[in-house]
Write a protein that holds these residues in place. Structure first.
Motif, mmCIF file in Angstrom:
data_model
loop_
_atom_site.group_PDB
_atom_site.id
_atom_site.type_symbol
_atom_site.label_atom_id
_atom_site.label_comp_id
_atom_site.label_asym_id
_atom_site.label_seq_id
_atom_site.Cartn_x
_atom_site.Cartn_y
_atom_site.Cartn_z
ATOM 1 N N LEU A 125 0.832 -1.215 0.000
ATOM 2 C CA LEU A 125 0.000 0.000 0.000
ATOM 3 C C LEU A 125 0.861 1.258 0.000
ATOM 4 O O LEU A 125 1.900 1.294 0.680
ATOM 5 C CB LEU A 125 -0.905 0.013 1.236
ATOM 6 C CG LEU A 125 -1.836 -1.177 1.405
ATOM 7 C CD1 LEU A 125 -2.678 -1.015 2.664
ATOM 8 C CD2 LEU A 125 -2.733 -1.336 0.187
ATOM 9 N N ASN A 160 -7.053 8.066 -2.426
ATOM 10 C CA ASN A 160 -8.380 7.793 -3.014
ATOM 11 C C ASN A 160 -8.650 6.305 -3.172
ATOM 12 O O ASN A 160 -9.532 5.907 -3.921
ATOM 13 C CB ASN A 160 -8.518 8.496 -4.361
ATOM 14 C CG ASN A 160 -7.522 7.970 -5.383
ATOM 15 O OD1 ASN A 160 -6.812 6.986 -5.147
ATOM 16 N ND2 ASN A 160 -7.452 8.611 -6.534
ATOM 17 N N GLY A 161 -7.882 5.486 -2.484
ATOM 18 C CA GLY A 161 -8.101 4.037 -2.555
ATOM 19 C C GLY A 161 -7.314 3.357 -3.657
ATOM 20 O O GLY A 161 -7.096 2.145 -3.609
ATOM 21 N N GLU A 162 -6.915 4.136 -4.649
ATOM 22 C CA GLU A 162 -6.157 3.556 -5.761
ATOM 23 C C GLU A 162 -4.758 4.149 -5.857
ATOM 24 O O GLU A 162 -3.856 3.544 -6.424
ATOM 25 C CB GLU A 162 -6.924 3.759 -7.063
ATOM 26 C CG GLU A 162 -8.264 3.029 -7.036
ATOM 27 C CD GLU A 162 -9.054 3.152 -8.314
ATOM 28 O OE1 GLU A 162 -9.614 2.148 -8.753
ATOM 29 O OE2 GLU A 162 -9.122 4.272 -8.865
ATOM 30 N N ILE B 243 -6.082 -4.562 -2.980
ATOM 31 C CA ILE B 243 -5.028 -3.563 -2.774
ATOM 32 C C ILE B 243 -5.356 -2.238 -3.466
ATOM 33 O O ILE B 243 -4.756 -1.219 -3.157
ATOM 34 C CB ILE B 243 -3.641 -4.078 -3.225
ATOM 35 C CG1 ILE B 243 -3.646 -4.422 -4.719
ATOM 36 C CG2 ILE B 243 -3.210 -5.265 -2.390
ATOM 37 C CD1 ILE B 243 -2.262 -4.725 -5.252
ATOM 38 N N LYS B 244 -6.293 -2.273 -4.399
ATOM 39 C CA LYS B 244 -6.811 -1.034 -4.992
ATOM 40 C C LYS B 244 -8.334 -1.112 -4.945
ATOM 41 O O LYS B 244 -8.916 -2.101 -5.389
ATOM 42 C CB LYS B 244 -6.329 -0.854 -6.431
ATOM 43 C CG LYS B 244 -4.836 -0.592 -6.550
ATOM 44 C CD LYS B 244 -4.447 -0.278 -7.979
ATOM 45 C CE LYS B 244 -2.940 -0.178 -8.129
ATOM 46 N NZ LYS B 244 -2.361 0.919 -7.357
ATOM 47 N N ASP B 245 -8.934 -0.085 -4.418
ATOM 48 C CA ASP B 245 -10.374 -0.154 -4.184
ATOM 49 C C ASP B 245 -10.910 1.282 -4.144
ATOM 50 O O ASP B 245 -10.562 2.063 -3.263
ATOM 51 C CB ASP B 245 -10.615 -0.866 -2.836
ATOM 52 C CG ASP B 245 -12.087 -1.076 -2.526
ATOM 53 O OD1 ASP B 245 -12.928 -0.313 -3.039
ATOM 54 O OD2 ASP B 245 -12.396 -1.988 -1.738
ATOM 55 N N ALA B 246 -11.746 1.605 -5.093
ATOM 56 C CA ALA B 246 -12.242 2.983 -5.207
ATOM 57 C C ALA B 246 -13.359 3.294 -4.210
ATOM 58 O O ALA B 246 -13.862 4.412 -4.182
ATOM 59 C CB ALA B 246 -12.747 3.236 -6.628
ATOM 60 N N PRO B 250 -7.937 0.690 0.961
ATOM 61 C CA PRO B 250 -7.196 -0.478 1.466
ATOM 62 C C PRO B 250 -6.580 -0.262 2.845
ATOM 63 O O PRO B 250 -6.351 -1.235 3.578
ATOM 64 C CB PRO B 250 -6.110 -0.684 0.407
ATOM 65 C CG PRO B 250 -6.679 -0.093 -0.835
ATOM 66 C CD PRO B 250 -7.502 1.071 -0.390
#
Lengths: 184, 310
Positions: A125, A160-162, B243-246, B250
């Motif tokens: 992450l 933003n999660g990404e 691991i990627k989540d809009a 994460p």
């Protein structure tokens, strides 16, 4: 033990108690050092230290250059499971209403953010970011060499999660209580 | 001279704050499409399907599957289909309170209403004699389960065997949610970027009141984790996080890992999943998914079942 919010309010009241203002630093270099208490909207308290400097040779008492360090280690993560995260900021501020006791200011911060996710499993992450934050607020000068600055800012690089660290939130408010040191 | 301008600006602002969205019949939000579990609860809830189990049936594990905010039981339909040929465990799909009905029903429900359906099914199962109950929660379902654990709901009750959280949300990816108390009353509602098919199973319009509830329960769960949450004795937890989540950041997994401990003080299990899907176990109605997504889904279902049967 006082909650963070109560500290925030208490320091604000302390600042207001030492009104009215003193003035007269306009042609001198000044250095304010103080404690910065910062709260992200719906997220952590991150507290630390702050210093701002105005040089008598360059737009004295109007242009202030500063540096600050805030961390959840001195806020929400103190004695809790909150994530330990640190922010280093360099700032340039422009103050209006020279020699007045209540002075609006606008400020731009650039700096670096790092969150410590501790475990190897979370190495995938993102946990660091370069940050850019505009900030506006008011500084109230005190009768003693104390001043209180209250402002709101916006992190342009929140997660933003990404991409970006998920624990870097955009909107924050801060209160800095400073002691002014006048240099010759 | 400036007053008329400010007045005009205020009127424009108020006019733009229309809190009544244009709901179409084919949306879940409307008065025609409802969650299927409302008409046929016996097909979704084990406590309704078999309220008087034999001793043998009651000893089989039950997986209570809980969907997320603004979703419906559809979110766990693939797990039910995956389990269709198994007779050694049951799947019970809970519809969160306030969900699966009209926009107005959704708008009126608080997070406590959402959570009440989970408690009701758990209590019905325990009363019926089911003794091996597991929870599978996705997205906000995870936050609701953490809140139940932290607030002591399970104290003195039959301890669940396992908690499986798929893409639980503690930190929203869209940080706009953090200022929804300020912006919500101005916005009125948010519009989801669903496909036409998804609009039958997820709300197209999300009332700002429900977004405030979502913020409240996620902040509450975060603070509970900061204070520390301990699982009941004999209960385990595993978090599966894209691991990627809009939708669910994460970093939510980090907060759960740090805040949740087993009864002996040990760590919970966390798997960071190579995926960019929110609730990666739901592939139906998604476009652009491939073999690796299917493999990840099946591997996760197998892992959940294998752990849940032990």
């Amino acid at each position: 033990m006082l909650k963070h919010k109560q500290w925030f309010i208490g320091l604000g009241i302390l600042g207001l108690m030492v009104l009215p203002a003193s003035t007269g630093y306009a042609q001198q270099s000044t250095l304010d050092v103080g404690i910065r208490i910062q709260k992200s909207a719906s997220f952590y308290f991150e507290n630390g230290v702050s210093a701002v400097y105005s040089d008598q040779r360059v737009l004295p008492d109007r242009l202030f250059l500063g540096a600050s360090f805030v961390s959840s280690r001195f806020g929400s993560a103190l004695g809790s499971n909150a994530i330990k995260q640190d922010t280093f900021l360099l700032s340039a501020a422009w103050y209006l209403r020279q020699s007045k006791s209540i002075r609006p200011f606008g400020q731009i911060n650039v700096g670096f953010f790092r969150a410590d996710y501790e475990e190897e499993v979370f190495d995938v992450l993102p946990n660091t970011a370069f940050i850019l934050t505009p900030e506006i607020g008011l500084r109230v000068k005190a009768a003693l060499p104390l001043s209180v600055a209250v402002s709101a800012g916006y992190n342009l690089s929140s997660g933003n999660g990404e991409s970006g660290p998920g624990t870097l939130y955009p909107v924050f408010v801060q209160l800095t209580t400073s002691w002014r040191i006048v240099t010759p | 001279m400036k007053k008329p301008f400010y007045l005009l600006a205020l009127l424009i602002l108020l006019a733009s704050c229309d809190s009544t969205p244009d709901i179409q019949d084919e949306f879940l939000d409307g008065e025609i499409v409802f969650d299927a579990s409302i008409a046929h609860p016996e097909d979704y809830l084990q406590s309704i399907a078999n309220p008087n189990p034999s001793a043998q049936d009651a000893s089989k594990p039950v997986f209570i599957a809980i969907h997320g905010y603004s979703a419906s039981t559809f979110e766990w339909d693939e797990f039910r289909a995956f389990s269709a040929n198994r007779n050694d465990y049951y799947v019970s799909q809970v519809l969160l309170g306030g969900h699966g009905m009209t926009y107005d029903d959704f708008k009126k429900a608080s997070w406590k209403t959402w959570q009440a359906s989970i408690k009701e099914e758990f209590e019905r199962l325990v009363a019926a004699g089911y003794s091996r109950i597991n929870f599978v929660g996705s997205s906000t379902g995870g936050a609701l389960l953490i809140e139940m654990l932290a607030s002591g709901y399970f104290d003195g009750k039959t301890a669940p065997g396992h908690f499986f959280l798929v893409d639980p949300i503690i930190i929203p990816s869209s940080k706009i949610l953090s200022i929804i108390p300020l912006m919500g009353p101005v916005l009125g509602y948010a519009e989801a970027d669903n496909t036409t098919d998804e609009d039958r199973y997820w709300y197209h319009f999300r009332p700002q009141e429900t977004l405030q509830e979502l913020l409240e329960v996620t902040v509450r769960a975060r603070k509970q984790l900061e204070d520390g949450v301990t699982l009941p004795s004999g209960t385990s937890m595993k978090v599966y996080k894209s691991i990627k989540d809009a939708t669910a950041d994460p970093a939510s997994a980090v907060l759960i890992y740090k805040g949740m401990k087993t009864s002996s003080g040990g760590p919970i299990d966390v798997e960071m999943v190579e995926s960019n899907l929110h609730v990666f176990t739901r592939l139906a109605l998604r476009s652009g998914t491939g073999a690796s997504d299917i493999a990840t889904q099946l591997r996760t279902f197998n892992d959940i079942v294998t752990r849940g049967l032990n």
